[in-house]
Each structure stands twice: as structure tokens, then as C-alpha cells.
Design a protein around this motif. Sequence first.
Motif, PDB file in Angstrom:
ATOM      1  N   SER A   1     -18.845  13.193  55.363  1.00 14.04           N
ATOM      2  CA  SER A   1     -19.809  14.259  55.628  1.00 14.04           C
ATOM      3  C   SER A   1     -19.593  14.942  56.969  1.00 14.04           C
ATOM      4  O   SER A   1     -19.905  16.109  57.132  1.00 14.04           O
ATOM      5  CB  SER A   1     -21.235  13.710  55.557  1.00 14.04           C
ATOM      6  OG  SER A   1     -21.464  12.791  56.608  1.00 14.04           O
TER       7      SER A   1
ATOM      8  N   ASP B   1     -26.290  15.682  53.454  1.00 14.89           N
ATOM      9  CA  ASP B   1     -26.555  14.332  52.960  1.00 14.89           C
ATOM     10  C   ASP B   1     -27.941  13.834  53.381  1.00 14.89           C
ATOM     11  O   ASP B   1     -28.308  12.701  53.102  1.00 14.89           O
ATOM     12  CB  ASP B   1     -25.468  13.371  53.429  1.00 14.89           C
ATOM     13  CG  ASP B   1     -25.270  13.381  54.936  1.00 14.89           C
ATOM     14  OD1 ASP B   1     -25.786  14.304  55.591  1.00 14.89           O
ATOM     15  OD2 ASP B   1     -24.593  12.483  55.452  1.00 14.89           O
TER      16      ASP B   1
ATOM     17  N   HIS C   1     -24.581   9.045  55.536  1.00 20.46           N
ATOM     18  CA  HIS C   1     -24.772   9.988  56.636  1.00 20.46           C
ATOM     19  C   HIS C   1     -23.854   9.667  57.805  1.00 20.46           C
ATOM     20  O   HIS C   1     -23.665   8.517  58.165  1.00 20.46           O
ATOM     21  CB  HIS C   1     -26.237   9.967  57.092  1.00 20.46           C
ATOM     22  CG  HIS C   1     -26.508  10.962  58.181  1.00 20.46           C
ATOM     23  ND1 HIS C   1     -26.264  12.303  58.022  1.00 20.46           N
ATOM     24  CD2 HIS C   1     -26.973  10.813  59.443  1.00 20.46           C
ATOM     25  CE1 HIS C   1     -26.579  12.941  59.132  1.00 20.46           C
ATOM     26  NE2 HIS C   1     -27.010  12.054  60.012  1.00 20.46           N
TER      27      HIS C   1
ATOM     28  N   VAL D   1     -22.812  10.054  49.505  1.00 20.26           N
ATOM     29  CA  VAL D   1     -22.172  10.163  50.819  1.00 20.26           C
ATOM     30  C   VAL D   1     -23.058   9.571  51.905  1.00 20.26           C
ATOM     31  O   VAL D   1     -24.182  10.028  52.105  1.00 20.26           O
ATOM     32  CB  VAL D   1     -21.856  11.640  51.137  1.00 20.26           C
ATOM     33  CG1 VAL D   1     -21.295  11.792  52.537  1.00 20.26           C
ATOM     34  CG2 VAL D   1     -20.894  12.201  50.109  1.00 20.26           C
TER      35      VAL D   1
ATOM     36  N   TYR E   1     -24.410  14.461  45.899  1.00 15.87           N
ATOM     37  CA  TYR E   1     -23.740  14.339  47.196  1.00 15.87           C
ATOM     38  C   TYR E   1     -24.586  13.492  48.148  1.00 15.87           C
ATOM     39  O   TYR E   1     -24.062  12.613  48.836  1.00 15.87           O
ATOM     40  CB  TYR E   1     -23.512  15.744  47.765  1.00 15.87           C
ATOM     41  CG  TYR E   1     -22.822  15.792  49.107  1.00 15.87           C
ATOM     42  CD1 TYR E   1     -21.442  15.766  49.194  1.00 15.87           C
ATOM     43  CD2 TYR E   1     -23.557  15.889  50.284  1.00 15.87           C
ATOM     44  CE1 TYR E   1     -20.797  15.827  50.420  1.00 15.87           C
ATOM     45  CE2 TYR E   1     -22.933  15.948  51.515  1.00 15.87           C
ATOM     46  CZ  TYR E   1     -21.552  15.919  51.573  1.00 15.87           C
ATOM     47  OH  TYR E   1     -20.933  15.975  52.797  1.00 15.87           O
ATOM     48  N   ARG E   2     -25.891  13.749  48.181  1.00 18.35           N
ATOM     49  CA  ARG E   2     -26.786  12.985  49.048  1.00 18.35           C
ATOM     50  C   ARG E   2     -26.796  11.507  48.678  1.00 18.35           C
ATOM     51  O   ARG E   2     -26.883  10.645  49.551  1.00 18.35           O
ATOM     52  CB  ARG E   2     -28.215  13.518  48.972  1.00 18.35           C
ATOM     53  CG  ARG E   2     -28.391  14.853  49.659  1.00 18.35           C
ATOM     54  CD  ARG E   2     -29.823  15.281  49.624  1.00 18.35           C
ATOM     55  NE  ARG E   2     -30.591  14.377  50.476  1.00 18.35           N
ATOM     56  CZ  ARG E   2     -31.911  14.309  50.491  1.00 18.35           C
ATOM     57  NH1 ARG E   2     -32.607  15.073  49.691  1.00 18.35           N
ATOM     58  NH2 ARG E   2     -32.520  13.485  51.287  1.00 18.35           N
TER      59      ARG E   2
END
Length: 141
Positions: free
Chosen positions: A83, A53, A78, A76, A72-73
Amino acid sequence: MPNAATHDMITIATAIGADVAYFRLAPHPDSILATLFTAAYVFAGYACAGDLDLNSREYRRWGPLRFLWWPYRCLVPHRSWISHGLFLGGVIRVLYLAIVTTALFWLGAWSYSRLGPHVDATAAAESGWTGLLGWIHLHRV
């Protein structure tokens, strides 16, 4: 969470430990299954770790395929349970990767069918997953 270098060392050490335990404890150890397990485990540890992420070492390891992890980055946060959850984090990343690669395969097959001979993308994807699940069922330990 350890840095990437420490995480990589832990991945290698636990893979070796799992292989040693398997060959010592399994009634009929199979070197092919051990090799497949080790390759999948090391791939997961190196390429599918929790920091996908971020612009991390794991993310950059994907090279030109890192675009697969862009959604996804974006979605989601961090260090969230999604994650970095001990069990669920890995399961979610594996499911995400399976969904994305299946969707890309389907899109590629659909695009090919529009340009060339007819290809049933849905049947091809279903056949691929059925074959994979059948192989897993036949080769379970």
C-alpha cells in the motif's frame, strides 16, 4: 507519510511543477496531452493514494463507488510495501483498479447478454482494452 491535506497540496504542487517543466522543456508541447496528464495525475493523487486500505479521506472520496476498494482494504495490510511502496504501491493500486473495473464491465456485459440481445462480453472488453492501448501508442510523447 503526510496527512491527507498535505498529500493533496503535494499533489497539486507537483502537478503544476510537471506542467511548467513540460511546457518549458518539451520541443513541441501539446496542451491536450498536458491537460490529460494533469487530470490523470490529480485523480491518482486524490483518489488513489496509499491510504485506501483505511477509512480515509481518499477512501471516502469514492462515495458510492468505494465498494470497489473493499477487497483491497481486506487484503492489504496498512503501511505495508503493497500500500505504501513509493513506486510499487501506486502501480499495484492502478493494476487493482484496472482489474476490478474490467471484471465489473465484463460482469455487466455478461448479465446484459443474459437479459437482452447477445453481447460478447469478452470481445467487448478486449476491444475496449485494444482501443485504449492503441490510442496510448498513437499519442505517446
